[in-house]
Design a protein around this motif. Structure first.
Motif, short mmCIF file in Angstrom:
data_model
loop_
_atom_site.label_atom_id
_atom_site.label_comp_id
_atom_site.label_asym_id
_atom_site.label_seq_id
_atom_site.Cartn_x
_atom_site.Cartn_y
_atom_site.Cartn_z
N PRO A 162 0.92 -5.27 3.89
CA PRO A 162 -0.55 -5.51 3.43
C PRO A 162 -0.81 -5.38 1.78
O PRO A 162 -1.53 -6.02 1.17
N HIS A 163 -0.02 -4.36 1.27
CA HIS A 163 -0.05 -4.12 -0.20
C HIS A 163 1.09 -4.47 -1.07
O HIS A 163 1.51 -3.93 -2.07
N HIS A 164 1.86 -5.54 -0.41
CA HIS A 164 2.98 -5.87 -1.32
C HIS A 164 2.48 -6.71 -2.55
O HIS A 164 1.81 -7.70 -2.39
N PRO A 165 3.08 -5.97 -3.75
CA PRO A 165 2.45 -6.54 -5.06
C PRO A 165 2.87 -8.24 -5.12
O PRO A 165 1.83 -8.90 -5.56
N PHE A 166 3.98 -8.57 -4.88
CA PHE A 166 4.41 -9.95 -5.03
C PHE A 166 3.66 -10.87 -4.22
O PHE A 166 3.08 -12.12 -4.64
N VAL A 167 3.51 -10.45 -3.10
CA VAL A 167 2.74 -11.08 -2.09
C VAL A 167 1.11 -11.51 -2.42
O VAL A 167 0.50 -12.53 -2.43
N LEU A 168 0.74 -10.08 -2.82
CA LEU A 168 -0.73 -10.50 -3.23
C LEU A 168 -0.84 -11.35 -4.53
O LEU A 168 -1.76 -11.96 -4.72
N LYS A 169 0.07 -11.27 -5.57
CA LYS A 169 0.16 -11.96 -6.69
C LYS A 169 0.32 -13.75 -6.34
O LYS A 169 -0.55 -14.43 -6.73
N LEU A 170 1.24 -13.89 -5.47
CA LEU A 170 1.21 -15.26 -4.74
C LEU A 170 -0.07 -15.58 -4.22
O LEU A 170 -0.39 -16.88 -4.41
N LEU A 223 -9.86 -9.58 -5.34
CA LEU A 223 -9.83 -8.93 -6.91
C LEU A 223 -9.48 -7.63 -6.63
O LEU A 223 -9.01 -6.87 -7.57
N ALA A 224 -10.49 -6.83 -5.82
CA ALA A 224 -10.21 -5.23 -5.70
C ALA A 224 -8.85 -4.78 -5.45
O ALA A 224 -8.44 -3.73 -6.37
N GLU A 225 -7.98 -5.45 -4.87
CA GLU A 225 -6.58 -4.97 -4.57
C GLU A 225 -5.72 -5.46 -5.79
O GLU A 225 -4.91 -4.62 -6.08
N LEU A 226 -6.09 -6.64 -6.28
CA LEU A 226 -5.42 -6.90 -7.31
C LEU A 226 -5.36 -5.91 -8.52
O LEU A 226 -4.37 -5.48 -9.45
N ARG A 227 -6.66 -5.25 -8.73
CA ARG A 227 -7.17 -4.29 -9.79
C ARG A 227 -6.53 -3.00 -9.58
O ARG A 227 -5.94 -2.44 -10.29
N LYS A 228 -6.66 -2.71 -8.07
CA LYS A 228 -6.07 -1.32 -7.59
C LYS A 228 -4.63 -1.11 -7.73
O LYS A 228 -4.10 -0.23 -8.24
N TYR A 229 -3.88 -2.00 -7.61
CA TYR A 229 -2.41 -2.10 -7.62
C TYR A 229 -1.92 -2.63 -8.80
O TYR A 229 -0.69 -2.87 -9.05
#
Length: 413
Positions: free
Chosen positions: A185-193, A211-217
């Motif tokens: 769920p919190h994989h940085p590159f997966v979130l970016k893609l 957006l919240a997760e992008l800012r959190k991580y």
């Protein structure tokens, strides 16, 4: 030396023992095989038995040597395959770096089964196949990559999503990324893609949730994230405004709840953002609720000055334009040389039908900062006040400034 002497002594003793033994008749050995009968002297039989044992031992040793030789041969052949695979892998990666996609695909795919790291070969071959435009081969190679290395589903999935995005198969990429997100769920590159996929699909609602997760991580640098957040909420506000327009087309006095409710959902940082406030109040005014727009602008300008917002404040109409003018003139005490405030005061004076006062504010604003907007307001006012010559001169100035005309001699009137 001692060992050699011991063997000689042992041989002599055995020889002496056999010599004495042969002097005695120990009988005979009789062996029956079906209809065959073999009889022999005991000593001859013993000698044959010894020969058979020796031959058996020699045969076993020969078989072992042959087996070891086969293993050595197999190992040599296997090492040869590995060396060729490494060489072809290197050639394939060089071709990939050089942009020779067909050669890279051929070299990497053919050497994958014998390579030390088949996953890398298959993933690189999939990249080369994508560049060749062979999407069917891409899917096949990615499937082989997954099968070749246990635990490679995340690496293969990310590569697949990247290639799908690059190939403009955005919906397929989104499905791949959502599957990967369930695993991590919190994989940085997966979130970016995922951010890229939602942005390409213009799915602002889902992007707002991300957006919240992008800012959190810390997926993006703060400035880029701020711009993305602003873009997301501005588009959501515009969508809400469009919904209100459609409702107003059917019901003239339809509620603006879709827009105002969305404003309440905005993060506090966005409700303090100057550009977002401008966007929201402009939409409110455009939908006919200028009073609510004026109220919000007044509250903001009391605590946070903005030239852009004061310009908009001069454009909206409150239910009490005289009070609006008085409030703006109080701000003039702290900002006597603000051209945007002067322009807004001129417009507010016009709303109160104070023509002369409006003209003075426009002229003062123009002296502080020559703007086409101010020239147009003053020109329009002069025309309606019967000052045609002054109005024409202002229009000419505006045209000259806007088109960057050079200073040239002109005939005298």
């Amino acid at each position: 030396m001692i060992g050699f002497l011991a063997i000689i002594v042992l041989a002599l003793l055995l020889g002496t023992g056999l010599a004495f033994g042969l002097q005695y008749d120990l009988g005979y050995i009789r062996v029956s095989f079906g209809n065959y009968l073999v009889e022999t002297n005991f000593w001859v039989g013993l000698a044959l038995l010894v020969v058979i044992v020796v031959l058996t031992v020699m045969l076993i040793g020969l078989v072992r040597r042959l087996r070891n030789g086969t293993s050595v041969m197999s190992g040599w052949i296997a090492r040869g395959k590995e060396r060729r695979a490494r060489r072809r892998t290197t050639q394939g990666l060089l071709a990939l770096a050089e942009g020779n996609w067909p050669r890279a695909k051929k070299m990497l795919a053919s050497s994958a089964s014998d390579a030390d790291t088949p996953l890398i070969n298959y993933l690189a071959a999939a990249q080369a196949s994508f560049e060749c435009g062979d999407n069917e081969a891409v899917d096949k190679l990615l499937r082989k990559a997954f099968e070749s290395t246990p635990g490679s589903d995340m690496a293969v999935g990310i590569t697949q999503a990247q290639l799908q995005l690059a190939g403009n198969r955005v919906e397929q990429a989104l499905a791949t990324l959502l599957r990967l997100r369930k695993q991590s769920p919190h994989h940085p590159f997966v979130l970016k893609l995922l951010k890229t996929a939602y942005l390409r699909l213009e799915d602002w609602r889902e992007l707002s949730k991300l957006l919240a997760e992008l800012r959190k991580y810390n997926i993006l640098v703060p400035a880029e994230l701020d711009n993305l957040e602003r873009q997301t909420w501005h588009n959501l506000l515009e969508q809400a405004a469009n919904k209100c327009r459609k409702e107003q087309a059917n019901i003239p006095n339809a509620s603006l709840d879709p827009l105002t409710d969305l404003w309440d959902q905005l993060p506090s940082s966005m409700r303090r953002d100057e550009r977002t406030i401008f966007n929201y109040t402009s939409l409110l005014a455009g939908l006919g609720d200028e009073a609510q727009a004026e109220t919000l602008l007044r509250k903001v300008l009391r605590n946070h000055w903005s030239d852009e917002l004061i310009n908009l404040y001069g454009r909206v109409e409150s239910q009490a334009p005289d009070e609006q003018l008085l409030l703006a003139e109080q701000w003039l005490k702290d900002r006597p040389n603000n051209a945007e405030l002067m322009l807004a005061l001129g417009r507010l004076s016009l709303r109160n039908e104070l023509w002369g006062k409006a003209r003075e504010y426009f002229e003062t604003s123009l002296k502080l900062q020559r703007k086409r907007e101010t020239l147009a307001e003053l020109s329009r006012l002069n025309a309606h006040m019967g000052h045609d010559t002054a109005s024409i001169n202002l229009l000419m100035q505006s045209l000259e400034n806007d088109n960057g005309l050079p200073h040239l001699p002109m005939p005298k009137a």
